[in-house]
Design an enzyme around this catalytic site. Sequence first.
Site, PDB file in Angstrom:
ATOM      1  N   LYS A  43       0.892   3.619 -11.341  1.00 47.73           N
ATOM      2  CA  LYS A  43      -0.315   2.848 -10.998  1.00 47.73           C
ATOM      3  C   LYS A  43      -0.772   1.968 -12.168  1.00 47.73           C
ATOM      4  O   LYS A  43      -1.361   0.906 -11.952  1.00 47.73           O
ATOM      5  CB  LYS A  43      -1.429   3.785 -10.510  1.00 47.73           C
ATOM      6  CG  LYS A  43      -1.084   4.518  -9.200  1.00 47.73           C
ATOM      7  CD  LYS A  43      -0.820   3.559  -8.031  1.00 47.73           C
ATOM      8  CE  LYS A  43      -0.624   4.285  -6.705  1.00 47.73           C
ATOM      9  NZ  LYS A  43      -0.389   3.369  -5.568  1.00 47.73           N
ATOM     10  N   TYR A  86       3.079   9.363 -11.398  1.00 49.92           N
ATOM     11  CA  TYR A  86       2.099   8.713 -10.517  1.00 49.92           C
ATOM     12  C   TYR A  86       1.125   7.809 -11.295  1.00 49.92           C
ATOM     13  O   TYR A  86       1.044   6.606 -11.010  1.00 49.92           O
ATOM     14  CB  TYR A  86       1.355   9.759  -9.670  1.00 49.92           C
ATOM     15  CG  TYR A  86       0.390   9.137  -8.681  1.00 49.92           C
ATOM     16  CD1 TYR A  86       0.855   8.353  -7.627  1.00 49.92           C
ATOM     17  CD2 TYR A  86      -0.984   9.294  -8.812  1.00 49.92           C
ATOM     18  CE1 TYR A  86      -0.018   7.766  -6.728  1.00 49.92           C
ATOM     19  CE2 TYR A  86      -1.865   8.712  -7.914  1.00 49.92           C
ATOM     20  CZ  TYR A  86      -1.381   7.947  -6.873  1.00 49.92           C
ATOM     21  OH  TYR A  86      -2.252   7.347  -5.996  1.00 49.92           O
ATOM     22  N   ASN A 123       0.803  -1.230   0.000  1.00 53.90           N
ATOM     23  CA  ASN A 123       0.000   0.000   0.000  1.00 53.90           C
ATOM     24  C   ASN A 123       0.835   1.279   0.000  1.00 53.90           C
ATOM     25  O   ASN A 123       0.345   2.316  -0.453  1.00 53.90           O
ATOM     26  CB  ASN A 123      -0.923  -0.042   1.232  1.00 53.90           C
ATOM     27  CG  ASN A 123      -1.583   1.285   1.488  1.00 53.90           C
ATOM     28  OD1 ASN A 123      -2.521   1.659   0.787  1.00 53.90           O
ATOM     29  ND2 ASN A 123      -1.089   2.033   2.474  1.00 53.90           N
TER      30      ASN A 123
HETATM   31  P1  NAD Z   1      -0.611   8.627   3.073  1.00 60.36           P
HETATM   32  O1  NAD Z   1       0.336   9.623   2.505  1.00 60.36           O
HETATM   33  O2  NAD Z   1      -1.620   9.052   4.075  1.00 60.36           O
HETATM   34  O3  NAD Z   1       0.214   7.387   3.647  1.00 60.36           O
HETATM   35  C1  NAD Z   1       1.283   6.867   2.918  1.00 60.36           C
HETATM   36  C2  NAD Z   1       1.883   5.705   3.664  1.00 60.36           C
HETATM   37  O4  NAD Z   1       3.024   5.273   2.897  1.00 60.36           O
HETATM   38  C3  NAD Z   1       2.384   6.072   5.045  1.00 60.36           C
HETATM   39  O5  NAD Z   1       2.079   5.019   5.953  1.00 60.36           O
HETATM   40  C4  NAD Z   1       3.906   6.177   4.877  1.00 60.36           C
HETATM   41  O6  NAD Z   1       4.628   5.729   6.026  1.00 60.36           O
HETATM   42  C5  NAD Z   1       4.161   5.240   3.714  1.00 60.36           C
HETATM   43  N1  NAD Z   1       5.335   5.677   2.956  1.00 60.36           N
HETATM   44  C6  NAD Z   1       5.492   6.829   2.276  1.00 60.36           C
HETATM   45  N2  NAD Z   1       6.732   6.882   1.753  1.00 60.36           N
HETATM   46  C7  NAD Z   1       7.366   5.731   2.134  1.00 60.36           C
HETATM   47  C8  NAD Z   1       8.654   5.197   1.912  1.00 60.36           C
HETATM   48  N3  NAD Z   1       9.573   5.834   1.182  1.00 60.36           N
HETATM   49  N4  NAD Z   1       8.952   3.978   2.443  1.00 60.36           N
HETATM   50  C9  NAD Z   1       8.041   3.305   3.159  1.00 60.36           C
HETATM   51  N5  NAD Z   1       6.796   3.754   3.402  1.00 60.36           N
HETATM   52  C10 NAD Z   1       6.473   4.951   2.894  1.00 60.36           C
HETATM   53  O7  NAD Z   1      -1.248   7.942   1.819  1.00 60.36           O
HETATM   54  P2  NAD Z   1      -2.708   7.386   1.472  1.00 60.36           P
HETATM   55  O8  NAD Z   1      -3.465   8.485   0.841  1.00 60.36           O
HETATM   56  O9  NAD Z   1      -3.292   6.614   2.595  1.00 60.36           O
HETATM   57  O10 NAD Z   1      -2.256   6.417   0.287  1.00 60.36           O
HETATM   58  C11 NAD Z   1      -1.991   5.044   0.456  1.00 60.36           C
HETATM   59  C12 NAD Z   1      -2.023   4.416  -0.917  1.00 60.36           C
HETATM   60  O11 NAD Z   1      -3.276   4.720  -1.534  1.00 60.36           O
HETATM   61  C13 NAD Z   1      -0.950   4.939  -1.878  1.00 60.36           C
HETATM   62  O12 NAD Z   1      -0.453   3.869  -2.648  1.00 60.36           O
HETATM   63  C14 NAD Z   1      -1.707   5.924  -2.753  1.00 60.36           C
HETATM   64  O13 NAD Z   1      -1.132   6.053  -4.021  1.00 60.36           O
HETATM   65  C15 NAD Z   1      -3.075   5.246  -2.824  1.00 60.36           C
HETATM   66  N6  NAD Z   1      -4.204   6.125  -3.169  1.00 60.36           N
HETATM   67  C16 NAD Z   1      -4.608   7.140  -2.337  1.00 60.36           C
HETATM   68  C17 NAD Z   1      -5.699   7.922  -2.702  1.00 60.36           C
HETATM   69  C18 NAD Z   1      -6.204   9.050  -1.813  1.00 60.36           C
HETATM   70  O14 NAD Z   1      -7.072   9.832  -2.268  1.00 60.36           O
HETATM   71  N7  NAD Z   1      -5.757   9.165  -0.590  1.00 60.36           N
HETATM   72  C19 NAD Z   1      -6.372   7.693  -3.908  1.00 60.36           C
HETATM   73  C20 NAD Z   1      -5.925   6.644  -4.726  1.00 60.36           C
HETATM   74  C21 NAD Z   1      -4.848   5.864  -4.339  1.00 60.36           C
END
Ligand code: NAD
Length: 249
Positions: free
Chosen positions: A161, A157, A92
């Site tokens: 994906k 990005y 994730n």
């Molecule tokens: P967030 O930024 O709130 O959390 C990101 C997580 O990734 C954190 O736990 C962080 O510790 C970890 N992380 C970041 N960089 C890292 C690194 N270099 N090494 C290890 N861990 C690392 O993100 P989120 O919004 O909860 O997103 C989680 C996933 O969901 C991602 O893959 C993101 O692309 C995807 N996503 C999010 C959304 C959204 O609207 N929030 C939409 C579509 C997809």
Amino acid sequence: MELLKGKTAMVTGGTRGIGLAVVRTFLKNGASVALCGSRQETVDKALEQLKAENPDYKVIGLCPDLQNPSEIEQAVNTVKETFGSFDIIVNNAGVSARESIYDYKPEDFSRTMELNVNALFYCSQAAAKVMKEQGGGVILNTSSMVSLYGQPSGVAYPSSKFAVNGMTKSLARELGKDNIRVNAVAPGVTKTDMVAALPEAVIKPIIAGIPLGRVGEPEDVANAFLYLASDLASYVTGEILSVDGAART
Ligand code: NAD
């Protein structure tokens, strides 16, 4: 009903946002979970929060460098040694990008691909080796709505994906014979800290483009992961499950 009773899972990017919601949902459903983050402080904070919610949760925190395959292998082995098996991995952790192609620095492009794509390969490889040995498992990836349509900036990005979807479908075909299912969840705009902090003027037009009339909650996304991780999805592999309120942006 506890859909993951007796199962063990490792969730990368498990300290906040969607990942933390997945960890919590899996714990509530009887799984033992290792949550991973990039820093010990944020891992400890998430563990503290979960233990305050329920001291009986079987949860540990790990900090493997997701660019280092041997640290990832070590984390997978720690989960197996601690909980007795390694059944589910949720890949994730991810970073997003918004740079214009005209200003994009090659190193920024690479950084996004390294976490969103390369790390997913390293983690899937380490997990698959252990899962094959024990007779099966589930690999789940966090994709995104942008993997369907692209996005008009930050080309790394959406590219990353699209690669997540490709890896999901390819590994599903390669690993089916080893009883390992591989699926992805593609969230739309989800109310993590960053989205929750957006001003009304920014969020309103986004919501206007979502037929269900709201942004997603992390729990909406976590429930899709729960389904795919559980035996309810025992004949589902190679799928990219959209959880986006039918947004088409
Ligand atoms: P967030 O930024 O709130 O959390 C990101 C997580 O990734 C954190 O736990 C962080 O510790 C970890 N992380 C970041 N960089 C890292 C690194 N270099 N090494 C290890 N861990 C690392 O993100 P989120 O919004 O909860 O997103 C989680 C996933 O969901 C991602 O893959 C993101 O692309 C995807 N996503 C999010 C959304 C959204 O609207 N929030 C939409 C579509 C997809």
